[in-house]
Design a protein around this motif. Structure first.
Motif, PDB file in Angstrom:
ATOM      1  N   TYR A  45       0.854  -1.185   0.000  1.00  0.00           N
ATOM      2  CA  TYR A  45       0.000   0.000   0.000  1.00  0.00           C
ATOM      3  C   TYR A  45       0.889   1.233   0.000  1.00  0.00           C
ATOM      4  O   TYR A  45       2.084   1.155   0.318  1.00  0.00           O
ATOM      5  CB  TYR A  45      -0.921  -0.001   1.230  1.00  0.00           C
ATOM      6  CG  TYR A  45      -0.244  -0.300   2.535  1.00  0.00           C
ATOM      7  CD1 TYR A  45       0.342   0.724   3.287  1.00  0.00           C
ATOM      8  CD2 TYR A  45      -0.184  -1.598   3.024  1.00  0.00           C
ATOM      9  CE1 TYR A  45       0.970   0.455   4.489  1.00  0.00           C
ATOM     10  CE2 TYR A  45       0.447  -1.876   4.235  1.00  0.00           C
ATOM     11  CZ  TYR A  45       1.018  -0.845   4.953  1.00  0.00           C
ATOM     12  OH  TYR A  45       1.642  -1.116   6.144  1.00  0.00           O
TER      13      TYR A  45
ATOM     14  N   TRP B  70      -0.892   8.100   3.204  1.00  0.00           N
ATOM     15  CA  TRP B  70      -2.349   8.050   3.025  1.00  0.00           C
ATOM     16  C   TRP B  70      -2.901   9.461   3.229  1.00  0.00           C
ATOM     17  O   TRP B  70      -2.425  10.210   4.088  1.00  0.00           O
ATOM     18  CB  TRP B  70      -2.985   7.108   4.030  1.00  0.00           C
ATOM     19  CG  TRP B  70      -2.576   5.658   3.880  1.00  0.00           C
ATOM     20  CD1 TRP B  70      -1.394   5.173   3.419  1.00  0.00           C
ATOM     21  CD2 TRP B  70      -3.351   4.516   4.233  1.00  0.00           C
ATOM     22  NE1 TRP B  70      -1.383   3.804   3.442  1.00  0.00           N
ATOM     23  CE2 TRP B  70      -2.569   3.367   3.945  1.00  0.00           C
ATOM     24  CE3 TRP B  70      -4.612   4.329   4.765  1.00  0.00           C
ATOM     25  CZ2 TRP B  70      -3.025   2.071   4.164  1.00  0.00           C
ATOM     26  CZ3 TRP B  70      -5.077   3.037   4.989  1.00  0.00           C
ATOM     27  CH2 TRP B  70      -4.290   1.927   4.692  1.00  0.00           C
TER      28      TRP B  70
ATOM     29  N   VAL C 151      -5.037  -1.199  -1.334  1.00  0.00           N
ATOM     30  CA  VAL C 151      -4.239  -2.163  -0.578  1.00  0.00           C
ATOM     31  C   VAL C 151      -4.215  -3.469  -1.368  1.00  0.00           C
ATOM     32  O   VAL C 151      -5.265  -4.042  -1.656  1.00  0.00           O
ATOM     33  CB  VAL C 151      -4.815  -2.401   0.830  1.00  0.00           C
ATOM     34  CG1 VAL C 151      -3.989  -3.448   1.576  1.00  0.00           C
ATOM     35  CG2 VAL C 151      -4.876  -1.094   1.608  1.00  0.00           C
TER      36      VAL C 151
ATOM     37  N   LEU D 260     -10.540  -4.573   6.895  1.00  0.00           N
ATOM     38  CA  LEU D 260      -9.288  -3.843   7.030  1.00  0.00           C
ATOM     39  C   LEU D 260      -9.545  -2.637   7.916  1.00  0.00           C
ATOM     40  O   LEU D 260     -10.588  -1.973   7.789  1.00  0.00           O
ATOM     41  CB  LEU D 260      -8.764  -3.396   5.666  1.00  0.00           C
ATOM     42  CG  LEU D 260      -8.342  -4.530   4.719  1.00  0.00           C
ATOM     43  CD1 LEU D 260      -8.052  -3.990   3.333  1.00  0.00           C
ATOM     44  CD2 LEU D 260      -7.123  -5.262   5.272  1.00  0.00           C
TER      45      LEU D 260
ATOM     46  N   LEU E  77      -7.688   0.643  10.587  1.00  0.00           N
ATOM     47  CA  LEU E  77      -6.567   1.412  11.122  1.00  0.00           C
ATOM     48  C   LEU E  77      -6.749   1.548  12.621  1.00  0.00           C
ATOM     49  O   LEU E  77      -7.831   1.922  13.094  1.00  0.00           O
ATOM     50  CB  LEU E  77      -6.495   2.798  10.481  1.00  0.00           C
ATOM     51  CG  LEU E  77      -6.131   2.862   8.998  1.00  0.00           C
ATOM     52  CD1 LEU E  77      -6.136   4.315   8.515  1.00  0.00           C
ATOM     53  CD2 LEU E  77      -4.779   2.218   8.728  1.00  0.00           C
TER      54      LEU E  77
ATOM     55  N   LEU F 286      -2.128  -0.798  10.269  1.00  0.00           N
ATOM     56  CA  LEU F 286      -3.111  -1.410   9.382  1.00  0.00           C
ATOM     57  C   LEU F 286      -3.335  -2.849   9.852  1.00  0.00           C
ATOM     58  O   LEU F 286      -2.380  -3.613  10.022  1.00  0.00           O
ATOM     59  CB  LEU F 286      -2.617  -1.404   7.936  1.00  0.00           C
ATOM     60  CG  LEU F 286      -3.500  -2.127   6.908  1.00  0.00           C
ATOM     61  CD1 LEU F 286      -4.862  -1.457   6.789  1.00  0.00           C
ATOM     62  CD2 LEU F 286      -2.799  -2.182   5.554  1.00  0.00           C
TER      63      LEU F 286
ATOM     64  N   ALA G 144       0.818   2.528   8.814  1.00  0.00           N
ATOM     65  CA  ALA G 144       0.255   3.345   7.740  1.00  0.00           C
ATOM     66  C   ALA G 144       0.271   4.796   8.206  1.00  0.00           C
ATOM     67  O   ALA G 144      -0.275   5.116   9.271  1.00  0.00           O
ATOM     68  CB  ALA G 144      -1.176   2.903   7.431  1.00  0.00           C
TER      69      ALA G 144
END
Length: 474
Positions: free
Chosen positions: A356, A360, A368, A388, A390, A435, A467
């Protein structure tokens, strides 16, 4: 205008984190087109035995203190206990008797089978007295090598009508019930195993395929949401994605005959028909059963024959199997083989790699890429979502999204490669997050499957890598 997480700083941060000894994965960063840097993470695999849903050893529901972690128990229910009085179904009594709620509290599900004839050492009957009267005793009382009991005439129209009502009531109760994992189609034959006793002196009739299909249709109508299993690979199973079970798994002749049935087809005297091959049945329906020669399953894990057992499991694409009681008597070598067996059957997922962008941006899409390995011999059979997310440094989930580009039921043995596009909320604060990936149990909304890799967090999610979210454009 970019925030304080400038691109060079992010790259340094990620490369520094890649060198941490406790990191659950290795990480690299590479430049792609337009100077977009990609981080690639490779989670470390583990050989740990996983106790996951819908697979593994499946002891009887009445087995106390089974010594191996398990996610399912098995119960054969007779019509006599299910409907002791005409039209009065004893579901609540049965659930209390076999501790269904207590098992559910331990995240252990049931495999159910209905039997109309369960031979034992005592003369008895497994259909209710009221039903025996309704069919005018149409059937055969037997006292044979298979035990003693009553085999009803399965062609009897009254029996079939009441069977349809029974199975529909069972479906109304359990088709949407997460406490039940699978339903094995019993109903026919001794112990619901789809065979009846015959020798030169005694022949107990078994219904031809046209008749047995009527019983299967009752289950299909009543259980549109549960995965079903049959003892025989009849065409109706192939047409409807029904799995198979083998009640003598591990027996050399019986198991290789069973494998030959679905790999190559066979002429069935019981069905009075040729049964064509269904080599891919396991892609849609589970493969299960129980060890043959009750009380002797320990011998299957003996080093002298274990390679043959693994071959049977792989060719059967076995997901689950009921053990005998001497599983607790295994010696050290046999126990190692048991662990290897449990790491072979069913599904076993691991992320080989994820990739990825390093940076971001809130309010934008992030792609991803995922490479998932299934190291087992079977897929996962229910539509559980892949998530998925965060997670911030305090362990709080700041963003999560269900994947919509993959269906985990399609993760066959081997590797599956796909991409997921995530739309980040515009309000996502800048910072470095973790992540994570998870397979979510729809009944609880929480992660429900363990992966064969490091990085498991306390909430059941697995860390893939860091991430970095930059500040939103002003």
């Amino acid at each position: 205008m970019r925030g304080i997480l400038t691109l060079p700083w992010i790259i340094i941060l990620l490369m520094t984190m890649a060198g941490r000894a406790d990191a659950p994965s290795s990480r690299t960063t590479t430049p792609e087109a337009d100077d977009v840097y990609i981080v690639r993470v490779a989670p470390r695999a583990t050989d740990a035995v996983l106790n996951n849903p819908f697979m593994g050893l499946v002891p009887g529901a009445s087995y106390d203190d089974f010594p191996v972690p398990h996610s399912m128990v098995y119960k054969v229910l007779t019509w006599r206990e299910l409907e002791p009085e005409k039209g009065a179904f004893a579901f609540e009594t049965i659930e209390r008797r076999y501790g269904m709620d207590a098992y559910a509290a331990r995240e252990i599900r049931f495999v159910l089978r209905v039997a109309l004839d369960y031979g034992t050492d005592e003369r008895h009957m497994d259909i209710p007295d009221w039903l025996y009267e309704e069919i005018d005793g149409d059937g055969i009382w037997y006292d044979e090598d298979v035990g003693k009991g009553f085999s009803p005439n399965y062609a009897n129209a009254t029996l079939q009508r009441y069977h349809e009502r029974l199975i529909q009531a069972l479906g109304d109760r359990y088709d949407a019930d997460p406490r039940v994992a699978f339903v094995a189609l019993g109903s026919l034959g001794h112990w619901g195993e789809w065979h009846t006793y015959s020798d030169d002196a005694t022949r107990i009739p078994f219904p031809p395929m046209a008749e047995s299909d009527r019983y299967v249709a009752h289950y299909l109508e009543a259980f549109p949401n549960k995965k079903l299993l049959m003892r025989r690979p009849y065409p109706i199973a192939e047409r409807n994605g029904i799995g198979l079970y083998n009640d003598v798994f591990g027996g050399v002749r019986q198991t290789y005959d069973f494998i030959d049935w679905f790999e190559n087809g066979y002429a069935s005297a019981l069905a009075d028909a040729f049964v064509p091959a269904t080599p891919d049945f396991w892609k849609r329906g589970p493969s299960g059963g129980e060890f043959g020669n009750a009380g002797m399953d320990g011998m299957y894990f003996d080093p002298s024959r274990f390679a043959q057992l693994l071959d049977m499991a792989r060719r059967s694409h076995l997901s689950w199997v009921g053990p005998s009681t001497d599983i607790e008597e295994l010696d050290e070598a046999e126990r190692r083989n048991l662990d290897r067996f449990l790491n072979t059957i069913g599904y076993r997922f691991a992320v080989r790699a994820a990739s990825y962008p390093v940076e971001w941006r809130p309010g934008e899409d992030v792609t991803v890429g995922l490479e998932v390995r299934n190291l087992g011999v079977a897929p996962f059979y229910y539509d559980w979502p892949l998530e998925l997310a965060l997670v911030d440094a305090a362990g709080r989930i700041v963003f999560r999204e269900a994947a919509d580009e993959t269906d985990i039921r399609g993760w066959m043995p081997g590797e599956t490669v796909f991409e997921e596009r995530l739309r980040l909320p515009a309000s996502l604060p800048e910072g470095v997050y973790t992540l994570t990936i998870a397979i979510v149990d729809p009944a609880t909304g929480a992660p429900g499957v363990d992966w064969a890799m490091e990085g498991r967090r306390p909430d059941g999610r697995y860390a893939l890598g860091p991430a970095a979210v930059a500040a939103a454009d002003e």
